[in-house]
Design a protein around this motif. Structure first.
Motif, PDB file in Angstrom:
ATOM      1  N   GLU A  38       0.833  -1.206   0.000  1.00 24.08           N
ATOM      2  CA  GLU A  38       0.000   0.000   0.000  1.00 24.08           C
ATOM      3  C   GLU A  38       0.871   1.261   0.000  1.00 24.08           C
ATOM      4  OE1 GLU A  38      -2.997   1.316  -0.329  1.00 24.08           O
ATOM      5  OE2 GLU A  38      -3.392  -0.675  -1.146  1.00 24.08           O
ATOM      6  N   THR A  39       1.952   1.211   0.767  1.00 26.87           N
ATOM      7  CA  THR A  39       2.866   2.350   0.819  1.00 26.87           C
ATOM      8  C   THR A  39       3.466   2.616  -0.551  1.00 26.87           C
ATOM      9  OG1 THR A  39       3.414   1.807   3.099  1.00 26.87           O
ATOM     10  CG2 THR A  39       4.939   3.258   1.939  1.00 26.87           C
ATOM     11  N   GLY A  40       3.950   1.557  -1.191  1.00 30.30           N
ATOM     12  CA  GLY A  40       4.554   1.708  -2.510  1.00 30.30           C
ATOM     13  C   GLY A  40       3.557   2.225  -3.522  1.00 30.30           C
ATOM     14  N   ARG A  41       2.358   1.678  -3.481  1.00 31.46           N
ATOM     15  CA  ARG A  41       1.332   2.063  -4.451  1.00 31.46           C
ATOM     16  C   ARG A  41       0.992   3.541  -4.297  1.00 31.46           C
ATOM     17  NH1 ARG A  41      -4.116   2.552  -5.302  1.00 31.46           N
ATOM     18  NH2 ARG A  41      -4.353   2.895  -3.073  1.00 31.46           N
ATOM     19  N   PHE A  42       0.703   3.933  -3.054  1.00 34.16           N
ATOM     20  CA  PHE A  42       0.258   5.308  -2.826  1.00 34.16           C
ATOM     21  C   PHE A  42       1.396   6.300  -3.063  1.00 34.16           C
ATOM     22  CE2 PHE A  42      -1.086   9.029  -0.469  1.00 34.16           C
ATOM     23  CZ  PHE A  42      -2.387   9.146  -0.898  1.00 34.16           C
TER      24      PHE A  42
END
Ligand code: NA
Ligand code: NA
Lengths: 304, 436, 164
Positions: free
Chosen positions: B276-280
């Motif tokens: 989620e961190t990478g995506r956002f």
């Protein structure tokens, strides 16, 4: 027809590189039959030197700029040899090299690999260590985190000198020192003054490790579009502008350092162990030149 | 052909606005808007669009962005957020409009730990919005107060926006952090006042008086989490760690709390937090690339010089220029994310601010507070979108309450513009060396 | 069939992004350890490696967001609900994104070549390694957005049959 040539500089009008590029414009118009307009963009408006290199290789946005040899290393690894730390004994040696054609092989390599044409040599600043803490001997230099230009030879030499170099973009250096990513950099007086690095790193150590060589680089693609007459004019003007720029910076360098010292913006320190430093660095220079198959070139430079 | 400044400006800004209005994603609209000038001008090629985008990622400053997000996401999934809510409840829940006050207070605590407003809106909103609706608060108010209070995340230190601002404009990140604290607390006070007024008008309940025992257990549950700001802000202000390192230390600290102390994160959850961190992060960072290409084109055509000349000639003076700066950031914030705006607009206005003798730190704080409002102002207000989606509401429905809640906050912005010492006092006191 | 393939591709990208974020921690953590504890020496390549990973995360993430439709947009006009309205609104956006994507795919090849003649400072890595993300992004965005465009047209057609 009207003709426009475009250039870019990291600095404002008072910096030697900008003066050199403006002189280049004047000289072109002096020698050329047609009127040439010069559009010189200052103050890093269009980016920093590695960006200019990208533009020039493609022949877009600008036609000429002054580039530190280290910023050409990505394309032609041998080019940074022309002003690697501790390669020149003194200003006289430096002048002798630049007045000769001993750097011709490097010019050819650059033209072949990156389509960039060197039309003259500016430079003449003496580079010293600039740091947020006092460094006056080898012991204090040990493990010192410093920003170096983006060329392997720069990192290796300062690594060999027991510092901890890292290649950070010029535009981020000020902040890198302030936030503690590095504790300093190495640079010449003119750039120290323009970018006010002394605000975060007020200590200058007189290692005098480099006398700068700053090629005036013309885009090969733009050069090819010029008429043969114009090409000759550009080469002549580039060479003379370079000579002019070298004279300006080598005279101004000491003055600027004194000026900052007198204004209490910097504290100047001698470096006690320069000879030891030299002994640590020479083998690295030799090994690197050998790796690149440029031993003959290094010998030729040193023989001047 | 060669395009003039006027036409280039019209083509770039015009194309961008048309594309954005027709719902082309902002990141792509910024990139696509550079195509017409590149096609028309003989000096430019598509190489430049790719190169300006790609080279903008060569930055140690931007590296801090994913780590700050990681730390915030770990706080949410490690249930650290829940503990902060519990602490806020015992501290402010007994006031009229109890859960509303808790919502503001927890955002303030969250802001002191995290540098991200969106993570606050998502993490706290998920718990507090349903709880508020259950207690009889209007969903619109619950969403609006969640969104508006989350903007403190980037005003109260640490702050992703301040890290980027300091990097782009060579200003001390530590000084910016300290300068954001007092305005941030004032905004919190304004918000609590607003909640109080709402509670009086709509007769909202309190969340009950805490017992001494409640108080102790809430404090015991949260004190380890409350140590994070000491690590992060202390580390940066003291010049011990870089912003990126401080973010990674905060992330590690949250991870240790979540996995070993509170035992609320399991490996499976960790994997989803990392993703989620990478995506956002990459969605916002990608926009920085196309914004850099767009900004470079503006610079190539001398648009910044034109704007600077125009604004400097008008001689608005310090106060007038500050107002213009705030207005421009608020306007840009309606359409573009905060970080790209810093790159495009911040760098253009910097010389304007300098000419008007606005202190660089004050300029930054005005810019950042204005941009923070952009997080809750439609059409492009991420925190409002996130909060509204939690309550399954359309943004249009919460607009009225959002505007009402924003008014007192705007007043605080005005006060900071009128009395810049509010922002400067803390950094001047604690970091005198930076202000000599 | 195509949809499954593209969804599978996106799933691969998701795994990569999550893994790269985890990997990104390593060089930065090494810097912290080297600087504050001295357990490991100060390595000169950590920052460069961190930057390489960072570039990959950003570009891969941008691809995922095209497939998932999560690149942020601005809602000024109300969402179209009519058959033609949806075709025009969504179609326009996807055509624009596809055009940008195809530009990156086409010119990105040249850009990757431009990277391949360069090498990095510390690791002496061929920069094709990071520059390749530009055409890669171009191709993947193209595939994702063109497929979505096809879906929009399909929906338009089918709803046309349904209403007759
Ligand atoms: Na914060
Ligand atoms: Na909140």
């Amino acid at each position: 027809a009207d003709m426009t040539l475009r250039g870019a500089s990291l600095f404002d009008e008072s910096h030697a590189y900008t003066k050199t590029l403006m002189k280049f414009g004047e000289l072109v118009n002096k020698y050329a039959d047609t009127e040439v307009t010069f559009d010189l963009r200052l103050n890093s408006e269009l980016g920093i030197e590695p960006d200019y290199v990208n533009f020039l290789t493609q022949g877009v946005a600008i036609d000429y700029a002054i580039i530190a040899p280290s910023n050409l290393a990505r394309f032609a690894p041998a080019v940074p040899l022309m002003d690697m730390p501790f390669v020149f004994r003194d200003l006289e040696h430096w002048n002798a090299v630049l007045s000769s054609d001993v750097l011709k092989p490097l010019e050819d390599e650059l033209l072949e690999k990156a389509d960039l044409k060197i039309i003259g040599y500016a430079g003449g600043g003496t580079r010293n260590l600039i740091s947020d803490k006092q460094i006056s001997n080898l012991e204090e230099l040990k493990g010192h985190k410093m920003r170096v230009m983006g060329a392997p030879i720069q990192a290796r030499i300062f690594g060999a000198a027991s510092a901890a170099p890292s290649a950070i973009a010029y535009s981020e250096v000020y902040n890198a020192i302030q936030t503690g990513v590095v504790s300093g950099l190495e640079n010449e007086a003119a750039s120290l003054l323009q970018y006010k690095f002394f605000e975060v790193a007020p200590h200058v150590t007189l290692t005098q490790h480099s006398i700068t060589v700053r090629p005036i680089v013309f885009s090969g693609k733009s050069f090819a579009k010029l008429s043969p007459e114009m090409q000759a004019v550009v080469l002549k003007a580039g060479k003379e502008a370079g000579e002019y720029g070298r004279k300006v910076e080598s005279t101004e360098d000491g003055q600027k350092l004194t000026q900052m010292k007198d204004a209490k913006q910097i504290e100047v320190h001698e470096f006690a162990d320069r000879d030891k430093l030299l002994a640590m660095v020479i083998p690295v220079q030799k090994a690197y030149a050998e790796e690149l198959g440029a031993t003959a070139l290094l010998d030729a430079i040193q023989a001047k | 052909m060669i395009i003039t400044t006027g036409i280039a400006c019209l083509l770039l800004v015009g194309t961008f606005l048309v594309l954005v209005l027709l719902r082309v994603p902002v990141a792509f609209a910024l990139g696509i808007a550079t195509i017409p000038v590149v096609v028309l001008d003989i000096r430019l090629t598509p190489f430049l669009i790719m190169d300006r985008m790609f080279q903008s990622y060569d930055s140690f400053i931007l590296l801090a962005v994913p780590f700050f997000l990681l730390a915030a996401n770990l706080m949410n999934s490690g249930k650290i957020t829940d503990r902060l809510i519990e602490l806020s409840r015992v501290l402010t829940g007994w006031l009229p409009g109890g859960l509303g006050q808790v919502n503001v207070a927890v955002s303030m605590l969250f802001a002191g730990i995290s540098g991200s407003s969106t993570a606050d809106a998502a993490g706290c909103g998920k718990i507090l919005i349903p709880a508020m609706i259950k207690q009889g608060y209007s969903p619109r108010f619950a969403v609006a107060i969640t969104a508006c209070s989350s903007v403190m995340g980037v005003i109260i230190p640490p702050s992703i926006l301040m890290v980027v601002w300091g990097g782009v404009m060579s200003i001390s990140v530590g000084a910016l952090f300290l300068a954001g604290a007092v305005p941030g607390f004032l905004i919190a006070a304004a918000l609590m006042g607003t909640v109080y007024a709402y509670a009086r008008i709509y007769d909202y309940p309190t969340a009950g008086k805490p017992s001494w025992r409640d108080f102790c257990s809430a404090f015991k549950g949260a004190w380890l989490a409350l140590m994070t700001p000491v690590l992060v802000i202390g580390g940066i202000v003291g010049g011990i760690v870089t912003p990126t390192e401080s973010a990674i230390i905060a992330a590690f600290y949250s991870l240790i709390l979540g996995m070993f102390v509170y035992r609320t994160i399991n490996p499976k959850e960790l994997v989803s937090v990392l993703y989620e961190t990478g995506r956002f992060a990459s969605i916002s960072l990608f926009a920085i690339g196309t914004a850099s290409a767009f900004g470079w084109m503006l610079a190539y055509y001398n648009v910044p010089r034109l704007i600077v000349g125009l604004l400097t000639n008008l001689e608005f003076g310090q106060f007038g220029t500050s107002l213009v700066i705030a207005a421009l950031f608020l306007l840009f914030g309606l359409f573009i994310d905060a970080i790209p705006t810093i790159i495009i607009l911040g760098t253009v206005l910097f010389p304007v601010a300098t000419a008007a003798e606005i202190h660089p730190v004050v300029f930054a704080i005005i810019g950042i507070i204005s941009l923070a409002f952009g997080l809750v102002t439609p059409p492009y207000g991420l925190c409002l979108l996130i909060s509204a989606s939690i309550a399954n509401l359309n943004v249009v429905h919460v607009l009225r309450d959002t505007v009402i809640i924003l008014m007192p906050m705007l007043l605080i912005l005005l006060i900071v513009i009128l009395f810049p010492e509010i922002a400067l006092w803390l950094p001047k006191t604690l970091m005198p060396a930076t202000f000599k | 069939m195509i949809k499954n393939f593209l969804e599978g591709l996106c799933q691969v990208l998701r795994v990569l992004v999550g893994a790269l974020i985890a990997v990104l921690i390593i060089p930065v953590a090494m810097q912290v350890l080297a600087r504050y504890t001295g357990i490991i020496p100060v390595y000169l390549w950590t920052e460069e490696l961190a930057n390489f990973i960072f570039v990959w995360v950003v570009m891969l993430g941008s691809m995922i967001a095209v497939w998932e439709g999560t690149h942020f947009d601005v809602l000024v006009f109300p969402e179209a609900t009519s058959r033609w309205g949806m075709l025009l609104q969504k179609g326009f956006v996807l055509i624009m994104v596809s055009a940008f994507a195809l530009l990156f795919a086409w010119y990105g090849i040249g850009y990757a070549k431009f990277g391949s003649i360069q090498s990095s400072v510390m690791l002496q890595a061929n920069l094709l390694f990071t520059y390749i993300t530009v055409p890669l992004a171009g191709f993947v965005w193209s595939a994702f957005s063109l497929y979505h465009l096809w879906e929009v047209i399909q929906t338009f057609r089918e709803s046309g049959h349904a209403s007759q």
